[in-house]
Design a protein around this motif. Structure first.
Motif: not given
Length: 396
Positions: A20-22, A77-79, A90-95, A105-109
């Protein structure tokens, strides 16, 4: 702690999350190679479905006290994943919170994609309509947010253009300039407009898609031992269509290899350069002084260069020692930024400048004005001197 969520294991969840990050990186506009990512309605729809999947899993986990331990394990695990130095900045706010709003989150990018075109926007809108209730409101809010940002940027650009046309330098451009040591004639300072043009030209080169692709390639090539990357360069043959252009491209790739680790610093540096009322002669004199002062002690005061960069510079010096004029076919900003003053290449480059400043050497002149030093104002030669001055003198 014990993972007790029955629908999916923690390991499988994290594997899907890395994928998902990719996907989110591609949603931001570019592949890792620098090539623009292709987004049509089908790709956008699949991305939103992935967002919905994470929404459902996170809401199911956090919606019941039964899975409290699993939530804590997943948060850790996410941390840990984000603590990896290679994790995209650019994805430091992933949580867990952002994943609970996966489609948003997808639409924002997708909407904040800097390369967003009309067809891509249409694809996003079509996919949003097909991906469930509530998405239309999200996309409407995101588009309004983007419109606001674009409007602000447009207003700023307009204001800066007005200022650049009307503002006068603090120092009078009509003052008496001191005689140049080279030709002993008076010379006017560089105009504000010319200064801004050169600055924009250098920044445009550093930020162009072509350059970013070359930077990505240079980073990969020069991460190998010298014996390997020299062999890669040797195998690059000159085609009959391009003539000798491949040699220039090799030089450009080598110069980029010298600055890949300083890329952000270079961009920040050139954007922070403010106007200074100075003549071409004054700039040239400062560069000559720097050349005379070049020593080990000076080198230690400059940016630290690693062994890889030193190897690249040695290789460049060897192949350009009798052909330094080829440096004049490359972008001025790149050449100035990549060659440190302690390198023998710097002396060769300054030597080429001196040749072209001589009035009686018009056959090898790099610009079309065919004038003496006192007449060079906004030509290619003046630009090259300015770039060297900015990267080696201005910020010291």
């Amino acid at each position: 702690m014990v993972w007790n969520y029955p629908e999916i294991s923690k390991e499988d969840f994290m594997k899907l999350l890395k994928g998902f990050v990719d996907l989110l990186i591609l949603a931001s506009g570019f592949q890792s190679s620098g090539v623009p990512a292709h987004w049509d309605a089908e790709n956008c729809r699949k991305a939103l479905q992935w967002g919905l999947f994470f929404e459902n899993v996170i809401r199911s986990l956090t919606g019941s006290d039964t899975f409290g331990e699993s939530v804590r394990e997943l948060d850790e695990a996410i941390s840990e994943m984000k603590s990896n130095p290679l994790f995209p900045k650019g994805l430091e706010n992933l949580s867990l919170n952002t994943l609970s709003k996966g489609r948003e989150f997808v639409l924002e990018h997708l909407v904040n994609n800097s390369t967003l075109k009309d067809k891509q926007l249409q694809a996003v809108l079509v996919a949003a309509v097909e991906s469930g209730e509530g998405v239309s409101d999200i996309i409407d809010w995101k588009l309004c947010e983007r419109l606001s940002v674009v409007s602000c940027v447009s207003a700023l650009e307009t204001g800066l253009n007005i200022l650049s046309k009307n503002i006068e330098p603090k120092e009078s451009l009509q003052r008496e300039d001191k005689d140049t040591t080279l030709l002993g004639r008076r010379q006017q300072p560089i105009e504000l407009r010319t200064w801004n043009i050169w600055q924009s030209k250098g920044l445009s080169y550093f930020l162009s898609k072509r350059t970013l692709r070359l930077v990505s390639g240079a980073s990969l090539i020069f991460s190998a031992p010298k014996a390997q990357w020299t062999e890669v360069l040797r195998r690059l043959r000159i085609s009959t269509e391009k003539g000798g252009d491949i040699f220039i491209e090799k030089i450009e790739l080598l110069l980029l290899g010298c600055v890949t680790s300083r890329w952000t610093h270079l961009i920040e540096g050139i954007t922070s350069v403010s106007y200074k009322s100075i003549t071409l002669s004054e700039q040239y004199e400062e560069l000559c002084k720097l050349l005379l002062q070049r020593s080990k002690s000076l080198r230690q005061n400059e940016i630290a260069f690693n062994t890889r960069v030193e190897e690249i510079l040695e290789y460049l010096t060897e192949i350009l020692e009798a052909r330094s004029h080829h440096l004049w076919k490359l972008p001025s900003a790149l050449t100035a930024a990549a060659i440190p003053s302690w390198s023998p290449l710097f002396g060769l480059y300054i030597g080429e400048i001196e040749k072209r400043l001589k009035v009686d050497l018009s056959t090898t002149r790099c610009c079309s004005c065919d004038k003496g030093l006192n007449e060079h104002k906004d030509c290619e030669l003046a630009e090259k001197v300015w770039c060297l001055y900015v990267f080696h003198i201005f910020g010291r």
